[in-house]
Each structure stands twice: as C-alpha cells, then as structure tokens.
Design an enzyme around this catalytic site. Structure first.
Site: not given
Ligand code: NAD
Ligand code: UDP
Length: 338
Positions: A125, A149, A153
């Site tokens: 991120s 958080y 990362k």
């Molecule tokens: P999201 O919460 O929609 O998706 C993450 C998924 O991981 C969820 O379906 C959740 O159920 C699953 N999960 C969490 N912990 C788990 C575990 N212990 N075992 C199995 N599954 C687990 O989030 P997103 O927005 O799709 O983000 C996806 C990735 O991208 C994440 O790692 C997040 O940190 C990163 N990210 C997101 C953003 C954003 O703004 N959305 C920005 C930068 C980075």
C-alpha cells in the site's frame, strides 16, 4: 493453463482481480476466511465470467488447513490479498493486525516453501510512504509506518525482501496500491464496507443513496489546490489488471520487484465531489470539518516504473470511477445480501 491461488479473493480488490484472471484464461483457486467479505462476490464473478472458481474457506492463521491446500494441488503462483485493512481498528487492536497480517503471511510463505512454490504477488500500500514529503512518489522514496496497519505492510515487505535475499529463486512483486475505488462496470461486484465507511468514495456513494445525511470534508486548509486533501484514486479494474501484468513479469524474471499502482495524478476531495456530481447528476451535501488526524495533505504516485517495466498504465478516469461506484451502490444499496 496456469493455476493461480488467490488469498482474500472474495474481497473488494480480490474479486475484481479474480474476474480479470478468469477472463485472461487462468484457472483460479480462492481461499478466504470471509471475515470481511461474502461468498456472493465470487458467485457473481462466476456468472460474469461464465467460469467456475474453486473456493476454500480457510484462515491464513490455520496453518494445518493451508498446508493441506498446498499439498493437495500445485499452483503456479500466489496473489496474496488476504489481510485486515482498517487503519482506525489497527490502532485499537494492534496485536490483531500483527497476528492476522504478519503471522498470516509467514504461514503462507512457509506453506509455499514446503510446496516448492516461489512466485508471489503481494498487496502492499502507499501507506508505506508514511507522510510523504512530496509527490509524485517514486518507489525509492523513504518508507515509514504511521499506524499499525501500515507497519504490517512495511514488515511484510521487509520479510519478503529478506526471503528473496535468502533464496534468489524467489519471484516476488510488491504492489503498492494508491486509492482503489470504483467497481466493475456491470455493477455486480464492488466495495461492501462494514459499518460507517472510513474512505471517501464509499462515504460519498452512501450519501448519494440517502443512507447518510452529508459528507464531512476533513479540512480545507491543506497546502493543496483548493485546500482539501489530494489522493491518487485508481479504478479497481485498472488495479486488477496491474496484477496480471505483475504475474507476467515475475513468471519471466526472478527477483523482488516493487511497483506503485496509481494513475499518477492527484485529485482533491472537492474534485471528487464535483466529478461524482457530474457523473451521476446528483448533489452531494457536505460540510467542512476539522482535519482527520494523521492525514497527509497530498499523496500521488510516480507510475513511470510500472509503465516502463510492466507495460501497464491506467485507462479509467475519475469520472469512470464515480459512475461505476454509483452504479454498484445503486444496484446494491445494502451491499451483498448477508
Ligand atoms: P477486503 O477486506 O475487501 O479483502 C481482504 C480479504 O481478505 C477479505 O475477503 C477478508 O475476508 C480476507 N481475509 C482477511 N484476513 C484473512 C485471514 N486471516 N485469512 C483469510 N482471509 C482473510 O480488502 P481489499 O480492499 O480488497 O484489500 C485487499 C488487500 O489490498 C489487503 O491486503 C489490503 O490491505 C490491501 N490494500 C487495500 C487498499 C484499499 O484501499 N482497499 C489500499 C492498499 C492496499
Ligand atoms: N476524506 C474526507 N471525508 C471522509 C473520508 C475521507 O474528507 O469522510 C478525505 C481524507 O481526508 C483524504 C481523502 O478524503 O484527504 C481520502 O481519504 P481516504 O480515507 O479515502 O484515503 P486515505 O486518506 O487513506 O488515502
């Protein structure tokens, strides 16, 4: 046909990436503990793609089940989305975040090593840049965690860097996402936040649909074009496609590769409101309030490396992001059926 294991594939970015993978002819296996998502997202991806997805309800922390998944079949690469992502919650429950994100990723890497699999794309991120001194931000910028958080990362990035140092057979892509928004143009899949959204775009769409009275704009005294915070919003479909480019890159080249995934240009909160109003014909009532603690004034990506090395750049603009976010919100005012 290449088999890709997607962790967290039922989530927002994961589901859009799974759809792109299926459309490009990959076989996709998803595991997710569904802690922040719903199986319905993958049902809809199956309908949209006309393809089937093998799904396993597995927690990253359940190493036994994870190990079995890797013993039962071979994968060509892993895309690792699974993790918790709420900044505020991470401040309240830091150990939960370190446990889930860091320990979970260690489990995943250990299972991959046991299986002899060394190809990984990781969701990092822009938060790893902390409070950046200037934008556009290149990948070589100093890194800093400003909340738990972000620390998870950064720690995971460092773990993966050490892993590559220890064994140069690894092929790793660290993708630093800027601000993913929008939804698939069908309106069938999109972002389904729990409770009151922290992020700007889902808050705007909930105001537009009448679930919230008005938007609070967190400060208009930043040193930016109109005083409101500037971010690099990227359409989730463009972001999803970036993962396919990263997969192609690492399948041909060992190493640890780091890429910013953004549009390369920043939009202020007021510009987002204006674009949303233009794309939807709706008015978004808002008030200016105090700054949100910890917010940077400006954060947008230098995307030249991804363009040069991956041949990837974004195709969709802020108007498209607003239109598609609104289409999803309108079709699913309460998100996925629970
Ligand atoms: P999201 O919460 O929609 O998706 C993450 C998924 O991981 C969820 O379906 C959740 O159920 C699953 N999960 C969490 N912990 C788990 C575990 N212990 N075992 C199995 N599954 C687990 O989030 P997103 O927005 O799709 O983000 C996806 C990735 O991208 C994440 O790692 C997040 O940190 C990163 N990210 C997101 C953003 C954003 O703004 N959305 C920005 C930068 C980075
Ligand atoms: N923002 C806002 N009101 C909100 C949510 C966000 O004014 O209800 C602003 C926030 O201060 C920032 C921008 O919108 O300038 C993007 O915030 P978001 O939380 O979506 O992303 P992040 O700050 O994590 O990059």
């Amino acid at each position: 046909m290449q088999k890709i294991l997607v962790s967290g594939g039922a989530g927002f970015i994961g589901s859009h990436t799974v759809l792109e993978l299926l459309s490009a002819g990959y076989k996709v296996i998803v595991f997710d503990n569904l802690s922040n998502s719903n199986r319905e997202s993958l049902e809809r991806v199956q309908k949209l793609s006309g393809r089937t997805i093998e799904f396993h309800k597995i927690d990253l922390l359940d190493k036994e089940s994870l190990g079995k998944l890797f013993r039962d079949q071979r994968f060509d690469a892993v895309i690792h989305f699974a993790g918790l992502k709420a900044v505020g919650e991470s401040v309240e429950k830091p150990l939960l975040y370190y446990q889930n994100n860091v320990a979970g990723t260690l489990n995943l890497c250990e299972c991959m090593i046991e299986a002899g699999l060394k190809q990984l794309v990781f969701s990092s991120s822009a938060t790893v840049y902390g409070d950046p001194e200037s934008s556009p931000i290149p990948e070589e910028n100093p890194l800093k965690a400003v909340n738990p958080y972000g620390a998870t990362k950064l720690i995971i990035e460092n773990i993966l860097r050490d892993l590559y140092q220890s064994d140069p057979e690894w092929k790793i892509a660290l993708l630093r996402y800027f601000n993913p928004v929008g939804a698939h143009e069908s309106g069938e899949i999109g972002e389904d936040p729990n409770g009151i959204p922290n992020n700007l775009m889902p808050f705007v769409t909930q105001v537009a649909v009448g679930q919230r009275e008005k938007l609070r704009v967190f400060g208009n005294d930043y040193p930016t074009k109109d005083g409101t915070g500037v971010r690099d919003y990227i359409h989730v479909k463009d972001l999803a496609k970036g993962h396919l480019k990263a997969l192609e890159k690492i399948s041909g080249e060992k190493g640890l590769h780091v890429y910013n995934l953004g549009t390369g240009s920043g939009s202020s909160v007021i510009e987002v409101i204006n674009a949303f109003e233009k794309a939807t014909g709706l008015k978004i009532p808002y008030e200016i309030t105090e700054r949100r603690p910890g917010d940077a004034a400006t954060c947008f990506a230098d995307v030249s490396k991804a363009k040069r090395e991956l041949g990837w750049s974004t195709e969709k603009d802020l108007y498209d992001m607003c239109r598609d976010a609104w289409n999803w919100q309108q079709k699913n005012p309460d998100g996925y059926p629970h």
